[in-house]
Design a protein around this motif. Structure first.
Motif, PDB file in Angstrom:
ATOM      1  N   SER A  70       0.812  -1.222   0.000  1.00 54.22           N
ATOM      2  CA  SER A  70       0.000   0.000   0.000  1.00 54.22           C
ATOM      3  C   SER A  70       0.839   1.263   0.000  1.00 54.22           C
ATOM      4  O   SER A  70       0.703   2.114  -0.866  1.00 54.22           O
ATOM      5  CB  SER A  70      -0.937   0.026   1.207  1.00 54.22           C
ATOM      6  N   CYS A  71       1.732   1.404   0.990  1.00 55.80           N
ATOM      7  CA  CYS A  71       2.494   2.658   1.123  1.00 55.80           C
ATOM      8  C   CYS A  71       3.924   2.571   0.609  1.00 55.80           C
ATOM      9  O   CYS A  71       4.590   3.590   0.471  1.00 55.80           O
ATOM     10  CB  CYS A  71       2.482   3.136   2.578  1.00 55.80           C
ATOM     11  N   GLY A  72       4.416   1.370   0.334  1.00 56.10           N
ATOM     12  CA  GLY A  72       5.757   1.207  -0.236  1.00 56.10           C
ATOM     13  C   GLY A  72       6.884   1.184   0.770  1.00 56.10           C
ATOM     14  O   GLY A  72       8.050   1.047   0.388  1.00 56.10           O
ATOM     15  N   THR A  73       6.606   1.294   2.056  1.00 58.63           N
ATOM     16  CA  THR A  73       7.650   1.305   3.082  1.00 58.63           C
ATOM     17  C   THR A  73       8.409  -0.015   3.092  1.00 58.63           C
ATOM     18  O   THR A  73       7.809  -1.091   3.113  1.00 58.63           O
ATOM     19  CB  THR A  73       7.025   1.537   4.474  1.00 58.63           C
ATOM     20  N   THR A  74       9.737   0.062   3.086  1.00 60.80           N
ATOM     21  CA  THR A  74      10.577  -1.122   3.229  1.00 60.80           C
ATOM     22  C   THR A  74      10.535  -1.563   4.687  1.00 60.80           C
ATOM     23  O   THR A  74      10.870  -0.783   5.580  1.00 60.80           O
ATOM     24  CB  THR A  74      12.029  -0.818   2.818  1.00 60.80           C
ATOM     25  N   THR A  75      10.126  -2.803   4.927  1.00 63.25           N
ATOM     26  CA  THR A  75       9.954  -3.278   6.295  1.00 63.25           C
ATOM     27  C   THR A  75      11.042  -4.245   6.756  1.00 63.25           C
ATOM     28  O   THR A  75      11.516  -4.151   7.880  1.00 63.25           O
ATOM     29  CB  THR A  75       8.585  -3.952   6.461  1.00 63.25           C
ATOM     30  N   HIS A  76      11.443  -5.163   5.872  1.00 67.00           N
ATOM     31  CA  HIS A  76      12.418  -6.173   6.281  1.00 67.00           C
ATOM     32  C   HIS A  76      12.960  -6.894   5.053  1.00 67.00           C
ATOM     33  O   HIS A  76      12.499  -6.676   3.940  1.00 67.00           O
ATOM     34  CB  HIS A  76      11.790  -7.169   7.266  1.00 67.00           C
ATOM     35  N   TRP A  77      13.938  -7.739   5.286  1.00 67.07           N
ATOM     36  CA  TRP A  77      14.389  -8.631   4.230  1.00 67.07           C
ATOM     37  C   TRP A  77      14.509 -10.051   4.765  1.00 67.07           C
ATOM     38  O   TRP A  77      14.656 -10.261   5.967  1.00 67.07           O
ATOM     39  CB  TRP A  77      15.691  -8.184   3.559  1.00 67.07           C
ATOM     40  N   THR A  78      14.379 -11.006   3.840  1.00 66.57           N
ATOM     41  CA  THR A  78      14.554 -12.421   4.149  1.00 66.57           C
ATOM     42  C   THR A  78      15.564 -13.001   3.168  1.00 66.57           C
ATOM     43  O   THR A  78      15.819 -12.420   2.104  1.00 66.57           O
ATOM     44  CB  THR A  78      13.219 -13.186   4.031  1.00 66.57           C
ATOM     45  N   ARG A  79      16.140 -14.121   3.520  1.00 63.70           N
ATOM     46  CA  ARG A  79      17.077 -14.792   2.617  1.00 63.70           C
ATOM     47  C   ARG A  79      16.321 -15.337   1.409  1.00 63.70           C
ATOM     48  O   ARG A  79      15.186 -15.799   1.531  1.00 63.70           O
ATOM     49  CB  ARG A  79      17.778 -15.954   3.331  1.00 63.70           C
ATOM     50  N   THR A  80      16.960 -15.297   0.240  1.00 62.91           N
ATOM     51  CA  THR A  80      16.364 -15.856  -0.966  1.00 62.91           C
ATOM     52  C   THR A  80      16.430 -17.381  -0.914  1.00 62.91           C
ATOM     53  O   THR A  80      17.272 -17.962  -0.217  1.00 62.91           O
ATOM     54  CB  THR A  80      17.098 -15.379  -2.236  1.00 62.91           C
ATOM     55  N   GLU A  81      15.543 -18.020  -1.654  1.00 62.96           N
ATOM     56  CA  GLU A  81      15.578 -19.478  -1.742  1.00 62.96           C
ATOM     57  C   GLU A  81      16.906 -19.955  -2.305  1.00 62.96           C
ATOM     58  O   GLU A  81      17.435 -20.982  -1.875  1.00 62.96           O
ATOM     59  CB  GLU A  81      14.412 -19.974  -2.593  1.00 62.96           C
ATOM     60  N   ALA A  82      17.469 -19.223  -3.269  1.00 65.68           N
ATOM     61  CA  ALA A  82      18.759 -19.602  -3.861  1.00 65.68           C
ATOM     62  C   ALA A  82      19.869 -19.561  -2.811  1.00 65.68           C
ATOM     63  O   ALA A  82      20.725 -20.447  -2.763  1.00 65.68           O
ATOM     64  CB  ALA A  82      19.093 -18.684  -5.036  1.00 65.68           C
ATOM     65  N   PHE A  83      19.872 -18.524  -1.950  1.00 64.31           N
ATOM     66  CA  PHE A  83      20.879 -18.434  -0.894  1.00 64.31           C
ATOM     67  C   PHE A  83      20.745 -19.609   0.068  1.00 64.31           C
ATOM     68  O   PHE A  83      21.730 -20.250   0.423  1.00 64.31           O
ATOM     69  CB  PHE A  83      20.733 -17.118  -0.126  1.00 64.31           C
ATOM     70  N   ILE A  84      19.521 -19.895   0.480  1.00 64.51           N
ATOM     71  CA  ILE A  84      19.282 -20.987   1.426  1.00 64.51           C
ATOM     72  C   ILE A  84      19.732 -22.313   0.826  1.00 64.51           C
ATOM     73  O   ILE A  84      20.390 -23.126   1.496  1.00 64.51           O
ATOM     74  CB  ILE A  84      17.793 -21.029   1.832  1.00 64.51           C
ATOM     75  N   ALA A  85      19.429 -22.540  -0.445  1.00 65.06           N
ATOM     76  CA  ALA A  85      19.839 -23.782  -1.110  1.00 65.06           C
ATOM     77  C   ALA A  85      21.359 -23.879  -1.240  1.00 65.06           C
ATOM     78  O   ALA A  85      21.950 -24.922  -0.981  1.00 65.06           O
ATOM     79  CB  ALA A  85      19.182 -23.880  -2.486  1.00 65.06           C
ATOM     80  N   GLN A  86      22.004 -22.772  -1.607  1.00 68.42           N
ATOM     81  CA  GLN A  86      23.456 -22.783  -1.812  1.00 68.42           C
ATOM     82  C   GLN A  86      24.224 -22.965  -0.507  1.00 68.42           C
ATOM     83  O   GLN A  86      25.161 -23.731  -0.442  1.00 68.42           O
ATOM     84  CB  GLN A  86      23.905 -21.489  -2.488  1.00 68.42           C
ATOM     85  N   TYR A  87      23.815 -22.268   0.534  1.00 71.91           N
ATOM     86  CA  TYR A  87      24.560 -22.291   1.794  1.00 71.91           C
ATOM     87  C   TYR A  87      23.935 -23.192   2.856  1.00 71.91           C
ATOM     88  O   TYR A  87      24.468 -23.301   3.963  1.00 71.91           O
ATOM     89  CB  TYR A  87      24.707 -20.864   2.339  1.00 71.91           C
ATOM     90  N   GLN A  88      22.823 -23.808   2.527  1.00 71.59           N
ATOM     91  CA  GLN A  88      22.130 -24.724   3.437  1.00 71.59           C
ATOM     92  C   GLN A  88      21.839 -24.086   4.791  1.00 71.59           C
ATOM     93  O   GLN A  88      21.969 -24.718   5.834  1.00 71.59           O
ATOM     94  CB  GLN A  88      22.949 -26.019   3.619  1.00 71.59           C
TER      95      GLN A  88
END
Length: 139
Positions: A70-88
């Motif tokens: 709605s307002c565009g505010t950046t709230t947080h980030w999470t790890r990408t699926e590719a990162f999780i798969a690569q680094y377990q």
């Protein structure tokens, strides 16, 4: 501690203050307005509809940026699926600490990494000395 985006549609709850906040100057942090506290995924609860963005300028981005639809505010980030798969590992979530009142963050150290100059190798340098948030010193 709970905060919301500007319009209140997205909320983020953390179980404690962060150990420190990184106020980085890389293009991602600068353009999303993020100043990040880092948490174990189990320590963060986000609710509400967000849009995600992964960097197009990196072949394998490590994070998905979440913003309120709605307002565009950046709230947080999470790890990408590719990162999780690569680094377990799904080792952390970044929460935009700018969304919290500075009074609630009193005593937390703010660090200023020079992400703009970082090449992705070893540790990054800092563009100025860290400071603790207090009643007289706000970031």
């Amino acid at each position: 501690m709970t905060t919301t985006c500007l319009c209140g549609a997205v909320s983020v709850t953390i179980d404690a203050k962060p150990a420190f906040i990184n106020d980085c100057n890389c293009s991602l942090c600068r353009k999303t307005g993020g100043a990040w506290g880092y948490f174990a995924p189990a320590s963060v609860t986000a609710s509400g509809e967000t849009a995600t963005y992964s960097r197009a300028d990196k072949s394998s981005p490590a994070v998905d940026i979440h913003s309120c639809t709605s307002c565009g505010t950046t709230t947080h980030w999470t790890r990408t699926e590719a990162f999780i798969a690569q680094y377990q590992t799904n080792d952390m979530v970044g929460v935009n600490m700018r969304l919290f009142d500075p009074e609630d963050l009193s005593g937390v150290e703010v660090r200023y990494p020079d992400g703009k100059s970082w090449t992705g190798g070893d540790s990054f340098g800092y563009r100025r000395e860290a400071m603790a948030i207090s009643e007289t010193t706000r970031w």
